[in-house]
Design a protein around this motif. Structure first.
Motif, PDB file in Angstrom:
ATOM      1  N   PRO A 286     115.974  73.160 -36.906  1.00  8.35           N
ATOM      2  CA  PRO A 286     116.662  73.901 -36.210  1.00  8.35           C
ATOM      3  C   PRO A 286     118.016  73.375 -35.577  1.00  8.35           C
ATOM      4  N   HIS A 287     118.305  72.019 -35.158  1.00 10.89           N
ATOM      5  CA  HIS A 287     119.216  71.266 -34.760  1.00 10.89           C
ATOM      6  C   HIS A 287     119.821  70.306 -35.635  1.00 10.89           C
ATOM      7  N   LEU A 288     120.052  71.122 -36.880  1.00 13.88           N
ATOM      8  CA  LEU A 288     121.047  70.480 -37.943  1.00 13.88           C
ATOM      9  C   LEU A 288     122.244  70.652 -37.263  1.00 13.88           C
ATOM     10  N   PHE A 289     122.465  72.034 -37.029  1.00 14.41           N
ATOM     11  CA  PHE A 289     123.823  72.058 -36.279  1.00 14.41           C
ATOM     12  C   PHE A 289     123.972  71.723 -34.568  1.00 14.41           C
ATOM     13  N   ASP A 290     123.353  70.185 -33.817  1.00 11.55           N
ATOM     14  CA  ASP A 290     123.482  70.118 -32.914  1.00 11.55           C
ATOM     15  C   ASP A 290     124.772  68.953 -32.392  1.00 11.55           C
ATOM     16  N   TYR A 291     125.300  68.537 -33.863  1.00 10.52           N
ATOM     17  CA  TYR A 291     126.005  67.967 -33.050  1.00 10.52           C
ATOM     18  C   TYR A 291     126.970  67.967 -32.853  1.00 10.52           C
ATOM     19  N   ASN A 292     127.608  69.817 -32.420  1.00  8.70           N
ATOM     20  CA  ASN A 292     128.880  69.488 -31.166  1.00  8.70           C
ATOM     21  C   ASN A 292     127.863  69.330 -30.015  1.00  8.70           C
ATOM     22  N   LEU A 293     129.056  68.616 -29.138  1.00 10.53           N
ATOM     23  CA  LEU A 293     128.707  67.752 -28.298  1.00 10.53           C
ATOM     24  C   LEU A 293     129.948  67.996 -26.456  1.00 10.53           C
ATOM     25  N   ASP A 294     130.691  68.815 -27.098  1.00  9.22           N
ATOM     26  CA  ASP A 294     131.469  68.304 -26.584  1.00  9.22           C
ATOM     27  C   ASP A 294     132.547  69.951 -26.182  1.00  9.22           C
ATOM     28  N   HIS A 295     132.238  71.356 -27.170  1.00  8.24           N
ATOM     29  CA  HIS A 295     133.021  72.175 -26.898  1.00  8.24           C
ATOM     30  C   HIS A 295     132.698  73.417 -27.118  1.00  8.24           C
ATOM     31  N   LEU A 296     130.824  73.506 -26.090  1.00 10.11           N
ATOM     32  CA  LEU A 296     130.337  74.949 -26.610  1.00 10.11           C
ATOM     33  C   LEU A 296     130.502  76.282 -25.486  1.00 10.11           C
ATOM     34  N   GLY A 297     131.486  77.067 -26.204  1.00 10.11           N
ATOM     35  CA  GLY A 297     131.637  78.276 -25.397  1.00 10.11           C
ATOM     36  C   GLY A 297     130.640  79.552 -25.316  1.00 10.11           C
ATOM     37  N   ILE A 298     131.501  80.748 -25.395  1.00  8.57           N
ATOM     38  CA  ILE A 298     130.780  81.810 -25.334  1.00  8.57           C
ATOM     39  C   ILE A 298     129.676  82.293 -26.287  1.00  8.57           C
ATOM     40  N   GLY A 299     128.366  82.550 -26.314  1.00  6.67           N
ATOM     41  CA  GLY A 299     127.632  82.587 -27.250  1.00  6.67           C
ATOM     42  C   GLY A 299     126.816  81.308 -27.966  1.00  6.67           C
ATOM     43  N   ARG A 311     125.345  60.082 -29.810  1.00  9.49           N
ATOM     44  CA  ARG A 311     126.732  60.639 -30.837  1.00  9.49           C
ATOM     45  C   ARG A 311     126.753  60.202 -32.053  1.00  9.49           C
ATOM     46  N   GLU A 312     127.085  59.099 -32.521  1.00  5.47           N
ATOM     47  CA  GLU A 312     126.946  58.122 -33.288  1.00  5.47           C
ATOM     48  C   GLU A 312     126.203  58.904 -34.436  1.00  5.47           C
ATOM     49  N   ALA A 313     125.206  58.433 -34.290  1.00  5.27           N
ATOM     50  CA  ALA A 313     124.170  59.876 -34.956  1.00  5.27           C
ATOM     51  C   ALA A 313     123.492  60.989 -35.452  1.00  5.27           C
ATOM     52  N   ALA A 314     124.723  61.545 -34.628  1.00  8.35           N
ATOM     53  CA  ALA A 314     125.011  62.826 -34.865  1.00  8.35           C
ATOM     54  C   ALA A 314     126.334  63.223 -35.594  1.00  8.35           C
ATOM     55  N   TYR A 315     127.413  61.711 -35.789  1.00 12.07           N
ATOM     56  CA  TYR A 315     127.594  61.999 -37.592  1.00 12.07           C
ATOM     57  C   TYR A 315     127.537  62.179 -38.205  1.00 12.07           C
ATOM     58  N   LEU A 316     126.013  61.698 -39.282  1.00 12.65           N
ATOM     59  CA  LEU A 316     125.725  61.915 -40.378  1.00 12.65           C
ATOM     60  C   LEU A 316     125.211  63.167 -39.895  1.00 12.65           C
ATOM     61  N   VAL A 317     124.514  63.300 -39.111  1.00  6.95           N
ATOM     62  CA  VAL A 317     124.230  64.921 -39.249  1.00  6.95           C
ATOM     63  C   VAL A 317     124.975  65.583 -39.625  1.00  6.95           C
ATOM     64  N   ARG A 318     125.720  65.800 -39.147  1.00 12.24           N
ATOM     65  CA  ARG A 318     127.346  66.513 -38.722  1.00 12.24           C
ATOM     66  C   ARG A 318     127.940  66.865 -40.495  1.00 12.24           C
ATOM     67  N   ALA A 319     127.607  65.176 -41.364  1.00 11.69           N
ATOM     68  CA  ALA A 319     128.050  64.747 -42.343  1.00 11.69           C
ATOM     69  C   ALA A 319     126.984  65.461 -43.092  1.00 11.69           C
ATOM     70  N   ALA A 320     125.985  65.961 -43.524  1.00  7.23           N
ATOM     71  CA  ALA A 320     124.082  66.273 -44.152  1.00  7.23           C
ATOM     72  C   ALA A 320     124.445  68.017 -43.395  1.00  7.23           C
ATOM     73  N   ALA A 321     125.466  68.346 -42.645  1.00  5.95           N
ATOM     74  CA  ALA A 321     125.019  69.675 -42.617  1.00  5.95           C
ATOM     75  C   ALA A 321     125.926  70.686 -43.430  1.00  5.95           C
ATOM     76  N   ALA A 322     127.065  69.613 -43.096  1.00  5.46           N
ATOM     77  CA  ALA A 322     128.373  69.423 -44.395  1.00  5.46           C
ATOM     78  C   ALA A 322     128.155  70.352 -45.608  1.00  5.46           C
ATOM     79  N   ARG A 323     127.467  68.581 -46.030  1.00  2.19           N
ATOM     80  CA  ARG A 323     127.572  68.889 -47.788  1.00  2.19           C
ATOM     81  C   ARG A 323     126.611  69.931 -47.982  1.00  2.19           C
ATOM     82  N   ALA A 324     125.195  69.924 -47.515  1.00  3.45           N
ATOM     83  CA  ALA A 324     124.202  71.429 -47.716  1.00  3.45           C
ATOM     84  C   ALA A 324     124.354  72.278 -47.161  1.00  3.45           C
TER      85      ALA A 324
END
Length: 458
Positions: A286-299, A311-324
């Motif tokens: 459920p936390h695969l897309f939790d890499y956004n740390l800076d801009h969390l708006g409406i909803g 933050r640096e670990a989030a970069y790899l999570v972000r890449a894996a999420a984009a890939r899959a």
């Protein structure tokens, strides 16, 4: 800032090749995302025709295998817009869906989900919203329900309307026609994306795309600080590309780094065989897309439990999420679970027949489905039945007397009418199904609910 160990290869981030691998992991979501935006605008996706900036492209049917997009869903009908804000804010009109599930997901070019409109987030009534570019300081018109602040000057709106079947399409089509974008003023907006220099050798094209698009779509401040490390790679150079007639040592380092970065992203996208999970267990994060740390708006939910602390670990999570699963939702909107193996730990393959038995329906507020994908592309699987997914809204499913549901997964159509009703067609080779849980309940989010494994049919 934390240690580099989570991002660095064994050779160390101080080597050019190691640095290039880090840059690949960091920049892959941007390059892939912008590439998909370009593909959408020039080629379209499946039944979505090519669509210019600031217009919605609408699916005319549920997704089929001709939509070559990773893990595309077959539960909802897409309405997708690429929005350019370089000429100023854009008004978004959303129709009343009369209680029916929909979501508009807002994604920046770094693949960060930064806002949501829809049944869970804002309700299903009609409304007008103002989407504004980074740093905008104007005054919103009185009629708008709210202001959506975009982190980058180009964003994607990924709209999904629940569609129960092809017969439900007229209702969805009527909603699509009332979903519109209108620039707030007459300022000229861009018509295309910055294009990399065609003289750059193919093996360096990724880094040229990254260099160009990083400069055009700067990330949040902390990320800008991190990418300063990539100066020795030429990624921060302005003006003409440094990758035409580049130094052979740099070319070698970038080439090595590209291969190492790809391997790292691929490994992060697929769980290791010895990770301690029960054979056949579904991987649901459920936390695969939790890499956004800076801009969390409406909803969005701006809370520590929905952010990756490192933050640096989030970069790899972000890449894996984009890939899959590029353009997937936060877990509180939808949870995606996939598996590559059966209950014996063997790779799922169309040479065998399987069952997936739900003793009780998955706990969701909206609906659930299981969709078939091939590997390694994660595309929908063509089959004579034209069935690419099934779930609680699929008509004609055969439930057992106790209310349980047994899904039959195999290449050929089952002979039994009951099994044929519950048949999810598989490809000839390896495959990876995905279960989607829309507006999941807490037991899904905290892991107390476990999806049943896929079992070889006896």
């Amino acid at each position: 800032m934390t240690s580099r160990t989570s991002q660095s290869s064994a050779s160390g981030a101080d080597s050019l090749a190691g640095l290039a691998a880090d840059a690949y992991v960091y920049g892959y979501p941007l390059v892939f995302d912008v590439s998909m935006i370009s593909a959408f605008m020039h080629k379209g996706f499946g039944s979505l025709a090519p669509t210019p900036f600031n217009q919605f492209g609408h699916s005319t049917k549920l997704a089929t295998p001709d939509a070559h997009f990773v893990s595309v869903n077959n539960d909802t009908v897409y309405s997708i817009a690429q929005v350019d804000l370089s000429g100023g804010p854009v008004l978004l009109h959303v129709p009343d869906t009369a209680g029916a599930y929909y979501v508009l997901q807002f994604v920046d070019v770094w693949s960060n989900n930064f806002a949501y409109l829809g049944k869970r987030a804002t309700g299903t009534e009609e409304g007008v919203w103002l989407i504004v570019p980074p740093g905008w300081s104007g005054t919103a018109p009185d009629k708008v329900r709210g202001v959506i602040e975009a982190p980058t000057a180009v964003i994607s709106i990924v709209g999904r309307n629940a569609c129960d079947s092809p017969e439900d399409m007229p209702r969805v089509h009527a909603l699509q026609q009332r979903l519109t974008l209108t620039p707030l003023d007459t300022t000229t907006h861009r018509t295309g994306l910055p294009a990399p220099d065609p003289a750059v050798p193919e093996e360096l094209r990724f880094y040229e795309q990254l260099r160009l698009w990083m400069a055009n779509f700067p990330p949040a401040g902390p990320d800008q600080d991190y990418q300063e490390r990539f100066q020795p790679l030429g990624l921060l150079e302005e003006g003409p590309t440094p990758y035409v007639n580049a130094d052979p040592a740099l070319v070698e380092a970038l080439t090595e780094g590209l291969a190492a970065g790809k391997a790292r992203v691929e490994a992060a996208s697929n769980p290791p065989d010895d990770d301690g999970r029960t054979p056949g267990a579904w991987e649901a994060n459920p936390h695969l897309f939790d890499y956004n740390l800076d801009h969390l708006g409406i909803g969005t939910i701006d809370a520590p439990q929905w952010k990756i602390a490192d933050r640096e670990a989030a970069y790899l999570v972000r890449a894996a999420a984009a890939r899959a699963a590029l353009w997937g939702n936060h877990g509180y909107e939808a949870v995606y679970a996939h598996t590559f193996t059966d209950s014996d730990g063997e790779q799922l393959n169309g040479s065998r027949s399987y069952t997936l038995r739900f003793e009780q329906p998955p706990p969701v507020e909206s609906f659930w489905s299981v969709t078939m994908y091939d590997t390694p592309d994660y595309y929908l699987v063509a089959n004579p039945a034209g069935r690419y997914s099934l779930g609680d809204r699929t008509p004609g499913l055969a439930y057992d007397e106790d209310g349980s549901l047994t899904v039959v997964i195999q290449r050929e159509r089952p002979n039994s009418p009951g099994e044929a009703a519950n048949w999810l067609p598989a490809p000839a080779g390896d495959f990876r199904p995905m279960i989607r849980l829309y507006t999941p309940k807490q037991s899904v989010l905290d892991g107390t609910y476990q999806l049943p494994p896929i079992v070889v049919k006896g």
